[in-house]
Design a protein around this motif. Sequence first.
Motif, PDB file in Angstrom:
ATOM      1  N   ARG A  86      -1.309  -5.058   1.351  1.00 11.40           N
ATOM      2  CA  ARG A  86      -1.753  -4.624   0.030  1.00 11.40           C
ATOM      3  C   ARG A  86      -3.172  -4.050   0.082  1.00 11.40           C
ATOM      4  NH1 ARG A  86      -0.186 -10.053  -3.488  1.00 11.40           N
ATOM      5  NH2 ARG A  86       2.069  -9.712  -3.637  1.00 11.40           N
ATOM      6  N   ASN A  87      -3.479  -3.226  -0.920  1.00 12.81           N
ATOM      7  CA  ASN A  87      -4.857  -2.725  -1.018  1.00 12.81           C
ATOM      8  C   ASN A  87      -5.621  -3.369  -2.174  1.00 12.81           C
ATOM      9  OD1 ASN A  87      -3.834  -1.505  -3.298  1.00 12.81           O
ATOM     10  ND2 ASN A  87      -4.076   0.600  -2.569  1.00 12.81           N
ATOM     11  N   GLN A 140      -9.290  -5.013  -1.735  1.00 17.47           N
ATOM     12  CA  GLN A 140     -10.467  -4.264  -1.299  1.00 17.47           C
ATOM     13  C   GLN A 140     -11.663  -4.425  -2.232  1.00 17.47           C
ATOM     14  OE1 GLN A 140      -9.055  -0.237  -0.888  1.00 17.47           O
ATOM     15  NE2 GLN A 140      -7.880  -0.689   0.976  1.00 17.47           N
ATOM     16  N   THR A 164       0.822  -1.213   0.000  1.00 12.57           N
ATOM     17  CA  THR A 164       0.000   0.000   0.000  1.00 12.57           C
ATOM     18  C   THR A 164       0.853   1.258   0.000  1.00 12.57           C
ATOM     19  OG1 THR A 164      -0.115  -0.129   2.416  1.00 12.57           O
ATOM     20  CG2 THR A 164      -1.914  -1.122   1.186  1.00 12.57           C
ATOM     21  N   SER A 165       2.095   1.141   0.454  1.00 12.15           N
ATOM     22  CA  SER A 165       2.980   2.308   0.535  1.00 12.15           C
ATOM     23  C   SER A 165       3.617   2.676  -0.800  1.00 12.15           C
ATOM     24  CB  SER A 165       4.087   2.037   1.557  1.00 12.15           C
ATOM     25  OG  SER A 165       4.804   0.864   1.212  1.00 12.15           O
ATOM     26  N   ASN A 166       3.439   1.848  -1.831  1.00  6.90           N
ATOM     27  CA  ASN A 166       4.053   2.111  -3.128  1.00  6.90           C
ATOM     28  C   ASN A 166       3.262   3.194  -3.866  1.00  6.90           C
ATOM     29  OD1 ASN A 166       5.196   2.124  -5.659  1.00  6.90           O
ATOM     30  ND2 ASN A 166       5.006  -0.070  -6.012  1.00  6.90           N
ATOM     31  N   PRO A 167       3.830   4.383  -4.071  1.00  3.91           N
ATOM     32  CA  PRO A 167       3.074   5.469  -4.722  1.00  3.91           C
ATOM     33  C   PRO A 167       2.669   5.151  -6.155  1.00  3.91           C
ATOM     34  CG  PRO A 167       5.399   6.053  -4.508  1.00  3.91           C
ATOM     35  CD  PRO A 167       5.194   4.800  -3.720  1.00  3.91           C
ATOM     36  N   LYS A 168       3.361   4.238  -6.823  1.00  2.01           N
ATOM     37  CA  LYS A 168       3.020   3.894  -8.206  1.00  2.01           C
ATOM     38  C   LYS A 168       1.657   3.220  -8.309  1.00  2.01           C
ATOM     39  CE  LYS A 168       7.799   3.340  -9.794  1.00  2.01           C
ATOM     40  NZ  LYS A 168       8.793   2.403 -10.395  1.00  2.01           N
ATOM     41  N   LEU A 169       1.144   2.716  -7.185  1.00  2.00           N
ATOM     42  CA  LEU A 169      -0.141   2.029  -7.197  1.00  2.00           C
ATOM     43  C   LEU A 169      -1.310   2.944  -6.884  1.00  2.00           C
ATOM     44  CD1 LEU A 169       0.841  -1.218  -5.248  1.00  2.00           C
ATOM     45  CD2 LEU A 169       0.776  -0.893  -7.716  1.00  2.00           C
ATOM     46  N   HIS A 170      -1.022   4.163  -6.444  1.00  2.00           N
ATOM     47  CA  HIS A 170      -2.087   5.024  -5.937  1.00  2.00           C
ATOM     48  C   HIS A 170      -3.114   5.395  -7.000  1.00  2.00           C
ATOM     49  CE1 HIS A 170       0.635   6.404  -2.354  1.00  2.00           C
ATOM     50  NE2 HIS A 170       0.263   5.132  -2.278  1.00  2.00           N
ATOM     51  N   ASN A 171      -2.718   5.484  -8.258  1.00  2.00           N
ATOM     52  CA  ASN A 171      -3.646   5.852  -9.327  1.00  2.00           C
ATOM     53  C   ASN A 171      -4.016   4.673 -10.215  1.00  2.00           C
ATOM     54  OD1 ASN A 171      -3.684   8.638  -8.603  1.00  2.00           O
ATOM     55  ND2 ASN A 171      -1.690   8.895  -9.598  1.00  2.00           N
ATOM     56  N   ILE A 217      -7.461  -0.830  -9.257  1.00  3.20           N
ATOM     57  CA  ILE A 217      -7.208  -2.179  -8.750  1.00  3.20           C
ATOM     58  C   ILE A 217      -8.305  -3.164  -9.136  1.00  3.20           C
ATOM     59  CG2 ILE A 217      -5.808  -1.385  -6.813  1.00  3.20           C
ATOM     60  CD1 ILE A 217      -8.257  -1.737  -5.032  1.00  3.20           C
TER      61      ILE A 217
END
Length: 226
Positions: A73-74, A77, A33-40, A43
């Motif tokens: 991980r997110n 969800q 979840t801390s990986n900024p590449k996954l924020h956008n 999922i």
Amino acid sequence: MNRLETLLSQTKNVFVLPESIPLDQYTPLNLATSNPKLHNLAINNAAEFENFIEKHIADHHAKVAYGGYNEERNIYQRSTIFKTNDQLERNIHIGMDFWINASTPILSALDGVVHSFKNNSELGDYGPTIILQHQLEERSFYTLYGHLSLESLENLHVGTFFKKGQQLGTLGCAAVNGDYAPHLHFQIIKDIANHEGDYPGVCNKETLNYYLENCPDPNLLLKIKT
């Protein structure tokens, strides 16, 4: 390190993907979840996620992306199977994932017999899954292979013996593997209790210590990273 973990760490030349893929063609993948590449990243979109994985592999001139043990991980969800009633969300991964093309052969890590198998077909679940039972000296334990193809379960029987390195099945695509980008979920299990064809591969923070003890780091056996 207990006796089983010592035995796992002493076992050499273990592969769950074809041995023709050298280990220098494996690249780590961070899905925390801390990986900024996954924020956008969407999922809930398997195709977009698969493109993200493929780009990561290509950018690192690799053939396989791997990782995920004890990783929060997110990506879970989107599925209701990871949160029931008043329980904490299950979002900590306790196996090792190998991201590679669908139809890739999957190998038995060690000599073993089929303990059980099942198509866990819900959204976000394993899809076709095989569990093998193994013996190292006096220690009995299990390995789980999730996100396989439907064909991997055909003509399979409980008790069937597989030699170390023998093809067990092939990887499934998103249509059958729980709607994920193609990958193998590989997990070691000490005590499988009464589970058949399934075992939790994701836990919550309350149960993490138990599952880390019951499911040792697969890298003890595979030795992909040092």
